[in-house]
Design a protein around this motif. Structure first.
Motif, PDB file in Angstrom:
ATOM      1  N   LEU A  54     -30.383  40.199 -25.122  1.00  0.00           N
ATOM      2  CA  LEU A  54     -31.801  40.315 -24.531  1.00  0.00           C
ATOM      3  C   LEU A  54     -32.724  41.075 -25.315  1.00  0.00           C
ATOM      4  O   LEU A  54     -33.750  40.685 -25.678  1.00  0.00           O
ATOM      5  CB  LEU A  54     -31.650  40.969 -23.070  1.00  0.00           C
ATOM      6  N   ALA A  55     -32.259  42.290 -25.882  1.00  0.00           N
ATOM      7  CA  ALA A  55     -32.997  43.152 -26.903  1.00  0.00           C
ATOM      8  C   ALA A  55     -33.481  42.379 -27.896  1.00  0.00           C
ATOM      9  O   ALA A  55     -34.623  42.582 -28.710  1.00  0.00           O
ATOM     10  CB  ALA A  55     -32.270  44.498 -27.065  1.00  0.00           C
ATOM     11  N   LEU A  56     -32.439  41.818 -28.673  1.00  0.00           N
ATOM     12  CA  LEU A  56     -32.741  40.787 -29.685  1.00  0.00           C
ATOM     13  C   LEU A  56     -33.803  39.698 -29.418  1.00  0.00           C
ATOM     14  O   LEU A  56     -34.668  39.521 -30.418  1.00  0.00           O
ATOM     15  CB  LEU A  56     -31.516  40.155 -30.238  1.00  0.00           C
ATOM     16  N   LYS A  57     -33.636  38.965 -28.466  1.00  0.00           N
ATOM     17  CA  LYS A  57     -34.795  38.059 -28.019  1.00  0.00           C
ATOM     18  C   LYS A  57     -36.101  38.670 -27.972  1.00  0.00           C
ATOM     19  O   LYS A  57     -37.255  38.054 -28.400  1.00  0.00           O
ATOM     20  CB  LYS A  57     -34.235  37.276 -26.939  1.00  0.00           C
ATOM     21  N   GLU A  58     -36.078  39.735 -27.272  1.00  0.00           N
ATOM     22  CA  GLU A  58     -37.309  40.712 -26.892  1.00  0.00           C
ATOM     23  C   GLU A  58     -38.240  40.922 -28.332  1.00  0.00           C
ATOM     24  O   GLU A  58     -39.145  41.016 -28.416  1.00  0.00           O
ATOM     25  CB  GLU A  58     -37.380  41.596 -25.954  1.00  0.00           C
ATOM     26  N   ALA A  59     -37.377  41.341 -29.252  1.00  0.00           N
ATOM     27  CA  ALA A  59     -37.610  41.805 -30.737  1.00  0.00           C
ATOM     28  C   ALA A  59     -38.079  40.538 -31.315  1.00  0.00           C
ATOM     29  O   ALA A  59     -38.297  40.682 -32.781  1.00  0.00           O
ATOM     30  CB  ALA A  59     -36.578  42.630 -31.262  1.00  0.00           C
ATOM     31  N   GLY A  60     -37.750  39.482 -31.015  1.00  0.00           N
ATOM     32  CA  GLY A  60     -37.902  38.316 -31.805  1.00  0.00           C
ATOM     33  C   GLY A  60     -36.967  38.034 -32.955  1.00  0.00           C
ATOM     34  O   GLY A  60     -37.154  37.305 -34.123  1.00  0.00           O
ATOM     35  N   LEU A  61     -35.645  38.482 -32.783  1.00  0.00           N
ATOM     36  CA  LEU A  61     -34.871  38.486 -33.926  1.00  0.00           C
ATOM     37  C   LEU A  61     -33.393  37.763 -33.559  1.00  0.00           C
ATOM     38  O   LEU A  61     -33.368  37.515 -32.196  1.00  0.00           O
ATOM     39  CB  LEU A  61     -34.204  39.876 -34.170  1.00  0.00           C
ATOM     40  N   GLU A  62     -32.829  37.196 -34.382  1.00  0.00           N
ATOM     41  CA  GLU A  62     -31.554  36.634 -34.058  1.00  0.00           C
ATOM     42  C   GLU A  62     -30.388  37.080 -34.850  1.00  0.00           C
ATOM     43  O   GLU A  62     -30.576  37.458 -35.938  1.00  0.00           O
ATOM     44  CB  GLU A  62     -31.439  35.087 -34.332  1.00  0.00           C
ATOM     45  N   GLY A  63     -28.940  37.030 -34.192  1.00  0.00           N
ATOM     46  CA  GLY A  63     -28.075  37.768 -35.237  1.00  0.00           C
ATOM     47  C   GLY A  63     -26.485  37.318 -34.181  1.00  0.00           C
ATOM     48  O   GLY A  63     -26.711  37.079 -33.153  1.00  0.00           O
ATOM     49  N   SER A  64     -25.418  37.358 -35.084  1.00  0.00           N
ATOM     50  CA  SER A  64     -24.233  37.282 -34.454  1.00  0.00           C
ATOM     51  C   SER A  64     -23.966  38.703 -33.999  1.00  0.00           C
ATOM     52  O   SER A  64     -24.169  39.667 -34.743  1.00  0.00           O
ATOM     53  CB  SER A  64     -23.154  37.041 -35.357  1.00  0.00           C
ATOM     54  N   ILE A  65     -23.218  38.880 -32.655  1.00  0.00           N
ATOM     55  CA  ILE A  65     -23.233  39.834 -32.014  1.00  0.00           C
ATOM     56  C   ILE A  65     -21.627  40.158 -31.704  1.00  0.00           C
ATOM     57  O   ILE A  65     -20.984  39.268 -31.283  1.00  0.00           O
ATOM     58  CB  ILE A  65     -23.968  40.123 -30.629  1.00  0.00           C
TER      59      ILE A  65
END
Length: 142
Positions: free
Chosen positions: A66-77
């Motif tokens: 959720l934090a990544l999406k809110e920051a407009g970022l994508e990545g493998s977690i």
């Protein structure tokens, strides 16, 4: 049982191969063990400790996503490190909660460095009672 123990002893040894039978015996033993634990949990009206840890891990992973999406970022977690304190037994359906303001980490480092870490504290509740406290360090890579 021999196949199961052999798999546990050599799970990080990538120098050889196992036979198909060894794999399926491992899967069978894991399935039987899971069924037995679930039956015991159902009969006692409890939740297995591994299930509480899984709930906390998934809740933390979801908060990181959720934090990544809110920051407009994508990545493998992935979960890089974690600790959990079991405080009380669980009697009802559990609930995992995250205070997003308590999470620590610079997600902007993902854009600059291609990787970052994000610390997520998760509280597991049984009704209004805190039954476990979890802190996960999630590694994020672009």
């Amino acid at each position: 049982m021999e196949h199961y123990m052999n798999a546990l002893r050599s799970y990080a040894d990538f120098s050889g191969r196992n036979r198909r039978k060894a794999y399926w015996m491992f899967v069978l033993f894991n399935t039987i063990l899971s069924i037995i634990c679930n039956v015991i949990d159902g009969a006692l009206g409890t939740m297995f400790i591994g299930s509480i840890y899984s709930l906390a891990t998934l809740t933390g992973w979801g908060a990181t996503y959720l934090a990544l999406k809110e920051a407009g970022l994508e990545g493998s977690i992935v979960l890089a490190d974690a600790s959990i304190k079991y405080l009380k037994p669980l009697n009802t359906d559990p609930r995992g909660c995250v205070d997003l303001q308590a999470c620590k980490g610079k997600l902007s480092d993902l854009e600059a460095d291609g990787k970052t870490s994000y610390v997520v504290p998760v509280t597991i509740y049984d009704g209004d009672n805190v039954v476990a406290e979890f802190e996960g360090v999630f590694a994020v890579k672009k």
